[in-house]
Design a protein around this motif. Structure first.
Motif, PDB file in Angstrom:
ATOM      1  N   GLY A 140       0.822  -1.211   0.000  1.00 24.10           N
ATOM      2  CA  GLY A 140       0.000   0.000   0.000  1.00 24.10           C
ATOM      3  C   GLY A 140       0.855   1.258   0.000  1.00 24.10           C
ATOM      4  N   ILE A 141       1.795   1.326   0.955  1.00 24.96           N
ATOM      5  CA  ILE A 141       2.623   2.531   1.054  1.00 24.96           C
ATOM      6  C   ILE A 141       3.546   2.623  -0.162  1.00 24.96           C
ATOM      7  N   SER A 142       4.038   1.464  -0.635  1.00 23.24           N
ATOM      8  CA  SER A 142       4.911   1.499  -1.812  1.00 23.24           C
ATOM      9  C   SER A 142       4.191   2.098  -3.007  1.00 23.24           C
TER      10      SER A 142
ATOM     11  N   MET B 223       4.564  -0.458  14.235  1.00 26.40           N
ATOM     12  CA  MET B 223       5.241  -0.532  12.945  1.00 26.40           C
ATOM     13  C   MET B 223       4.336   0.005  11.840  1.00 26.40           C
ATOM     14  N   VAL B 224       3.058  -0.378  11.906  1.00 30.05           N
ATOM     15  CA  VAL B 224       2.116   0.046  10.867  1.00 30.05           C
ATOM     16  C   VAL B 224       1.836   1.544  10.968  1.00 30.05           C
ATOM     17  N   THR B 225       1.529   2.005  12.177  1.00 31.58           N
ATOM     18  CA  THR B 225       1.217   3.443  12.297  1.00 31.58           C
ATOM     19  C   THR B 225       2.459   4.269  11.969  1.00 31.58           C
ATOM     20  N   HIS B 226       3.611   3.772  12.421  1.00 29.74           N
ATOM     21  CA  HIS B 226       4.857   4.481  12.130  1.00 29.74           C
ATOM     22  C   HIS B 226       5.092   4.557  10.625  1.00 29.74           C
ATOM     23  N   ALA B 227       4.777   3.435   9.926  1.00 34.65           N
ATOM     24  CA  ALA B 227       4.932   3.457   8.470  1.00 34.65           C
ATOM     25  C   ALA B 227       4.069   4.546   7.872  1.00 34.65           C
ATOM     26  N   PHE B 228       2.848   4.702   8.384  1.00 36.22           N
ATOM     27  CA  PHE B 228       1.964   5.747   7.874  1.00 36.22           C
ATOM     28  C   PHE B 228       2.556   7.130   8.124  1.00 36.22           C
ATOM     29  N   PHE B 229       2.821   7.437   9.412  1.00 34.83           N
ATOM     30  CA  PHE B 229       3.177   8.837   9.687  1.00 34.83           C
ATOM     31  C   PHE B 229       4.613   9.159   9.296  1.00 34.83           C
ATOM     32  N   LYS B 230       5.511   8.163   9.367  1.00 32.27           N
ATOM     33  CA  LYS B 230       6.881   8.502   9.002  1.00 32.27           C
ATOM     34  C   LYS B 230       7.031   8.645   7.489  1.00 32.27           C
ATOM     35  N   ALA B 231       6.321   7.799   6.734  1.00 30.53           N
ATOM     36  CA  ALA B 231       6.330   7.970   5.280  1.00 30.53           C
ATOM     37  C   ALA B 231       5.770   9.334   4.936  1.00 30.53           C
TER      38      ALA B 231
ATOM     39  N   VAL C   8      -1.914  13.430   1.183  1.00 29.99           N
ATOM     40  CA  VAL C   8      -3.246  13.522   1.781  1.00 29.99           C
ATOM     41  C   VAL C   8      -3.728  12.136   2.213  1.00 29.99           C
ATOM     42  N   VAL C   9      -3.493  11.137   1.341  1.00 30.10           N
ATOM     43  CA  VAL C   9      -3.915   9.774   1.691  1.00 30.10           C
ATOM     44  C   VAL C   9      -3.203   9.310   2.958  1.00 30.10           C
ATOM     45  N   LEU C  10      -1.887   9.539   2.997  1.00 31.50           N
ATOM     46  CA  LEU C  10      -1.126   9.107   4.171  1.00 31.50           C
ATOM     47  C   LEU C  10      -1.572   9.870   5.417  1.00 31.50           C
ATOM     48  N   ALA C  11      -1.932  11.146   5.251  1.00 31.67           N
ATOM     49  CA  ALA C  11      -2.393  11.914   6.405  1.00 31.67           C
ATOM     50  C   ALA C  11      -3.676  11.303   6.960  1.00 31.67           C
ATOM     51  N   GLY C  12      -4.565  10.887   6.048  1.00 29.89           N
ATOM     52  CA  GLY C  12      -5.792  10.227   6.490  1.00 29.89           C
ATOM     53  C   GLY C  12      -5.462   8.968   7.289  1.00 29.89           C
ATOM     54  N   LEU C  13      -4.500   8.182   6.769  1.00 32.40           N
ATOM     55  CA  LEU C  13      -4.126   6.947   7.450  1.00 32.40           C
ATOM     56  C   LEU C  13      -3.475   7.242   8.803  1.00 32.40           C
ATOM     57  N   ALA C  14      -2.641   8.269   8.842  1.00 33.78           N
ATOM     58  CA  ALA C  14      -1.962   8.614  10.091  1.00 33.78           C
ATOM     59  C   ALA C  14      -2.969   9.092  11.128  1.00 33.78           C
TER      60      ALA C  14
END
Lengths: 644, 502
Positions: free
Chosen positions: A97-99, A336-344, A479-485
């Motif tokens: 997803g993040i990739s 790990m998952v939340t970090h992937a969202f906000f750090k990406a 924007v998508v990642l912000a929603g996920l974060a």
């Protein structure tokens, strides 16, 4: 639908092959879209497998798919096979997803680069390797993926390898990871000798009742490997330097995915850790704890925006190690998952800022950018609140779980981790304030605007900046990642058993080794409030220094912190001083004895070859003598063996 | 009526399972038919036709083996004897029949462009190639020493002529003479060995010899052991085991390149077929006697091949010596005298045949008109001039060096595993040492191709047939290097057996 699991890594591999063959012809932006499509397809395949697993009963959610026997050799047989279970599919979901988002972002970010298609070749190869790492059903396939992501990481760090610093950073990552790989390989061998197999299923069914010493040894060796990949002390040195690579690489490889490989590996082998002596998880927890504090303290004083995020990543990975060491694996994966969202998100946001500011990474030149880049600013604020641990953003929930686990394991660890959490909130607030708030410390070449700014701090007068919002290709992923974060916390809300979705889901992969919290509701509330207080202290502290200027920033930004506790310098000067002497000794030994032996062998081979060559006269008669002589020798031998 | 009365009816012709002889008949019949058609109507036929027909015949022989494979691997039916106990059809012989037939296909495809470039085209090359392959298949199926010898001579005589096929090139003539004289010399040893074995056991039939040696303890085994020695000389010569290898570099260097490709693959496969069937299967009960000498031969072959390969400057000679060192790896499998050892030799033969044909295919096009440009210097800068050609050669060289993810890795892996399983640690170490030494020579060619420049910009023409061979061989090498299982399973199922007619 879980039979589709092979498709997950196959699509990025196909993308890699297609790009190798025709990437140049596709050019820009075709190559980027092809790569993105492949990764997005892989995400869809993952979702299908996920749905397939959901349709089964919890205890049946382990699907093994053997593609073929790779090394068929008697006792030592290795299959190329995939294991689709809740753990691996969780990993695969957020990786693909993040990739996909980062690939999309990179199409715009790498615009105009002369090696545009080559960049996506490496990116697709990376995604393929990462998926092999998490989906492999045995240690060797995981190791292949492990090496693959490492290779792509070096290639991408030194992507702009005309730059001396970048090439050196690539080498540094290479050398540090060798140490970790050594641990992984020895652990694999040890596992094979212990279980007679390196297949996860067979290893874990044999783990029950194995020797404690063996389990401890395997755990600690894997920890060496995990610490190398996940940049834990003292093998973290490569990660801050790895920021030399393009920013999408930093976001994908050095924040969201590859560096979590170590945490994944340790979570995967939880049945072995369960059999190890209690020293092993303690070592994991204390290494993580020290790294979390240590890296957070360095992040406080960095001027380079990407360096702050790099040390922040090291520190957050330390949090995950604490979770693994405390037995709260779900919290580790959750974080790990939340970090992937906000750090990406934060990395991509930083990339957008760097992009808008003419590749300037020093925050001394930023300030007041929120008016010029509103979307970037708004999304990065979401990322900031998430990592700082402000409810209801995702980071709060996952960090709170880790703090709870640490508290129940060891109160001292909890206190230290809480300090690390305060530092986290502080350095991230500092980054946001310096970048988006306060006065402008840059000039757009317009003398009036320049004069309006309150004492420009680092204006070199000669440069002018024109910050602007990037193209939609770059801000849509933000924007998508912000929603996920923002919403990531919904994965595992701690209120009732039913809201702990992730915990229930991961249960089959953890074999009952998850530590179940024993604290009562009052205790949990107190801890949660403490962690909110910690976040608030950090934010207010940063506001006092960087917005209200109650305290001079030199109090916070100590030189020793700016120099990252001098570790790098110490290593360098040690290498230059006494280290060099000992290396010279080793090198002398290497030159005279080892090289002597090698060169000697080569000389003997050459010389022997030249002597033997003389026998090859070209005359049939001498060849016949050779054949005849051989025949006589054979006859003589057999005559001595006869029984008469 | 009158004649019927006079003719003695005491000659009983044996029952012949004709369907089992399809590969033999296709190859030999194809050769004879081709000779006839071309002598009658050759001038009206297109120049490319002979090689296409030969390739089709080779493919036909391979396809004709499929029903045999089904039959012999079927548990209910199993191996059987096709002609009077002297031609045995088992998994082992079918496997090698397919290997030899496919080397014919490759050698024919390579020959097309080569022969036209050298203005040597005509059906003769192909006829000889098919006859030689028929001899090789006969060797692989022989269950009688006389049939074995017959196969060997059919194979060899055709190859002697092929070695000298380039009639305007002195080296080619020289190669043919050397090969012929030394080959005849070694055939004499083989024949004498057969005679001594017959003297010791009272039979030339391998089934009978095996049964006799199992049931009888020889009081005086001198004659038999002397027979072993002479048989080993004859067969060792064919597989170029040291010290019977001396002909190899000169003949490989001089002979036309497509012929060398066939010699290093098809001929070698036939030689190992005989070696395995005679020693491992028939003389298995005497393994303690012949194993030490095979150990010595394997060590010598591994080391001498690798060391001498390093000091060469001519790529064809390099590959000749490297083929000797590869033979050493296969001798390890023979020495193991076990089912795994035999399977390792079969696997090695199958994948090495592809590698060596691919390698000589590259050499054949780079050598240019006159077939003379084969020094390492002639390969300099190939990476820049013909990147795909250089890439294919790199794949074959890496595989020969035993790099993982190629078929060559598993070939060496299984050979060394066979040695380790047989507790021959030293042999395994020598094999690894030899692989390390030989790696240098493959690297040398690769460095020349990719890193060295060249001012030679003469165009290199790659004929269509060669392109097909290179593509198939490279895909095979990489594909089965990643998915080795199918070939490994086939080699494991291809077990040799000695059975009489029911």
């Amino acid at each position: 639908m879980e039979e589709l699991v092979w498709l997950i890594p196959a699509l990025p591999l196909l993308g890699f092959v297609l790009l190798v063959l025709g990437g140049r012809r596709l050019g820009e932006p075709g190559a980027g879209y092809l790569a993105t499509t492949m990764v997005a397809g892989s995400f869809i395949a993952t979702v299908l497998v996920f749905v397939g697993l959901l349709g089964k009963d919890a205890e049946e959610r382990l699907f093994e798919q053997t593609l073929f026997e790779w090394i068929p050799a008697g006792d030592f047989s290795v299959d190329v096979g995939f294991l689709a279970d809740p753990l691996s599919i969780t990993m695969a979901l957020f990786i693909t997803g993040i990739s996909s988002l980062i690939h999309l972002y990179a199409i715009a970010y790498m615009h105009g680069d002369k090696d545009f298609s080559k960049f996506f070749v490496y990116m697709n190869l990376f995604v393929f390797s990462m998926l092999m790492l998490v989906l492999g059903d045995n240690l060797l396939i995981t190791f292949l993926g492990w090496e693959g992501v490492g290779t792509c990481s070096y290639l991408l760090i030194s992507f702009w390898f005309t730059d001396e610093a970048n090439a050196t950073a690539g080498k540094k990552a290479f050398v540090t990871n060798r140490v970790g790989d050594w641990g992984f390989m020895v652990a694999t061998l040890l596992a094979f000798f212990t279980f007679g197999s390196i297949n996860y299923g067979e290893m874990f069914s044999g783990a029950d009742g194995m020797a404690t010493s063996t389990a401890t040894a395997i755990t600690l060796l894997l920890l060496v490997g995990a610490a190398g990949k996940s940049a834990q002390f003292p093998l973290y040195l490569w990660l801050p330097d790895a920021m030399a690579g393009p920013t999408p690489v930093s976001a994908l490889i050095h924040a969201a995915t590859m560096v979590t490989g170590g945490v994944y590996l340790l979570t995967r082998v939880n049945p072995i850790i369960a059999e190890a002596s209690s020293v092993a998880p303690d070592v994991i927890a204390w290494i993580g704890l020290f790294t979390a504090l240590f890296a957070a303290s360095i992040a406080v004083a960095q001027a380079d925006i990407k360096k702050v995020l790099a040390y922040s990543t090291v520190s957050q990975l330390g949090f995950m190690f604490v979770a693994v060491g405390s037995g709260v694996y779900v919290a580790a994966i959750f974080h790990m998952v939340t970090h992937a969202f906000f750090k990406a998100l934060l990395f991509l946001g930083a990339g957008s800022v760097i992009h808008g500011m003419d590749d300037e990474q020093d925050m001394e030149y930023y300030g007041g950018l929120r008016k010029f880049m509103p979307i970037t600013a708004a999304t990065m604020v979401v990322g900031w609140l998430a990592i700082a641990g402000v409810p209801p953003f995702s980071g709060f929930w996952s960090k709170d779980e880790i703090l709870l686990g640490a508290y129940e394991n060891n109160v001292v660890a909890w206190v230290l981790l809480l300090i690390a959490a305060i530092l986290t909130a502080f350095y991230m607030s500092r980054l946001i304030f310096l970048t988006f708030f306060g006065e402008r410390r840059w000039s757009d070449g317009d003398p009036e605007a320049h004069a309006a700014a309150d004492e420009p701090v680092a204006d070199d007068g000669a440069r002018s900046f024109h910050p602007h919002e990037p193209s939609p290709l770059m801000w849509v992923p933000l924007v998508v990642l912000a929603g996920l974060a923002l919403l990531g916390g919904l994965l595992n809300l701690p209120f009732t058993g039913d809201t702990k979705i992730l915990e229930q889901w991961l249960e089959p992969s953890l074999f009952g080794n998850e530590h179940i919290a024993t604290s009562g509701a009052a205790g949990k509330w107190t801890l949660a409030i403490m962690s909110i207080v910690a976040a608030v202290i950090g934010v207010i502290g940063a506001a006092a220094v960087y917005i209200r200027r109650r305290v001079d920033k030199s109090v916070v930004e100590q030189p020793i912190l700016q120099d990252a506790w001098m570790v790098d310098d110490t290593v360098t000067s040690f290498m230059g001083g006494p280290g060099r002497k000992s290396f010279e000794l080793v090198s002398w030994f290497d030159r005279t004895v080892i090289d002597g032996a090698v060169n000697g062998t080569a000389a003997v081979v050459r010389h022997g070859g030249l002597v033997l060559r003389r026998l090859q006269t070209g005359f049939v008669r001498s060849y016949a003598v050779g054949v005849g002589g051989g025949a006589v020798a054979l006859l003589v031998y057999f005559l001595f063996r006869t029984t008469f | 009526m009158f004649f019927a009365q006079v003719a003695p009816d005491s000659i009983v012709t044996p029952d012949i399972a004709w369907t089992a002889l399809v590969p033999h008949l296709v190859l030999a019949g194809g050769a004879i038919l081709m000779l006839m058609v071309w002598s009658l109507a050759g001038r009206w036929l297109p120049r490319w036709l002979p090689s296409m027909v030969t390739a089709a015949v080779g493919l036909g022989a391979a396809i004709g083996s499929i029903h045999l494979w089904r039959r012999v691997t079927d548990a209910d039916r199993g191996p059987f004897s096709a002609v009077a106990d002297s031609v045995g059809i088992d998994g082992f012989s079918v496997f090698l029949t397919v290997v030899i037939s496919l080397t014919v296909v490759f050698a024919a495809l390579l020959a097309d462009g080569y022969l036209r470039r050298e203005r040597l085209d005509g059906p003769e090359y192909h006829v000889l190639l098919l006859l030689s392959a028929a001899g090789g298949v006969t060797m692989a199926t022989a269950n009688d020493l006389i049939v074995l010898f017959l196969g060997l001579e059919i194979l060899s005589l055709a190859v002697y002529v092929l070695a000298g096929y380039h009639n305007r090139r002195a080296q080619s003539q020289e190669a043919a003479i050397k090969y012929f004289v030394l080959g005849a010399f070694s055939s004499a040893f083989l024949l004498y060995g057969i005679a001594l074995t017959y003297g010791a056991t009272g039979s030339t039939n391998l089934v009978d010899i095996n049964a006799y040696l199992r049931s009888t303890v020889l009081v005086d085994d001198g004659l038999l052991l002397a027979g072993f020695a002479l048989l080993l000389v004859g067969l060792g010569f064919k597989v170029s085991a040291v010290p019977f290898h001396t002909w190899t570099p000169d003949v490989y260097q001089g002979s036309p390149t497509p012929v060398v490709a066939f010699m290093a693959s098809g001929v070698k496969a036939a030689g190992f077929a005989a070696l395995l069937r005679v020693f491992v299967v028939t003389f298995g009960t005497y393994a303690d006697d012949w194993k030490p000498i095979l150990y010595a031969l394997a060590v010598a072959t591994l080391l001498v091949g690798a060391i001498l390969a390093v000091v060469q400057n001519d790529v064809k000679r390099m590959l000749a010596y490297s083929s000797i060192s590869h033979a050493g790896f296969m001798l390890i499998g023979v020495h193991a005298a076990s089912a795994d050892g035999t399977a390792s030799v079969l696997y090695y033969l199958a994948v090495y045949s592809v590698l060596v044909i691919g390698s000589f295919a590259v050499v054949g096009v780079v050598s240019g008109t006159g077939d003379g440009a084969t020094t390492v210097g002639d390969f300099a800068g190939l990476g820049a001039r013909r990147p795909w050609l250089a890439f294919a050669f790199t794949v074959f060289l890496l595989a020969q060096a035993g790099v993982p993810l190629t078929t060559g890795f598993f070939a060496k892996f299984y050979a060394i595993t066979a040695a380790v399983d047989g507790r021959s640690w030293a042999l395994a170490i020598v094999a690894m040492l030899s692989a390390v030494i030989a790696a240098y020579l493959y690297l040398r060619i690769m460095i020349a191709m990719w890193l060295e420049g060249s001012d030679d910009d003469a165009p290199i023409r790659v004929p269509v047939g060669t392109v097909v061979v290179l593509g198939v061989a490279a895909a095979f090498t990489i594909g089965f290097g990643i998915f080795p299982e199918p070939i490994v399973d086939l080699a494991r199922d291809a077990t040799p057996a000695l059975v009489n007619s029911p």
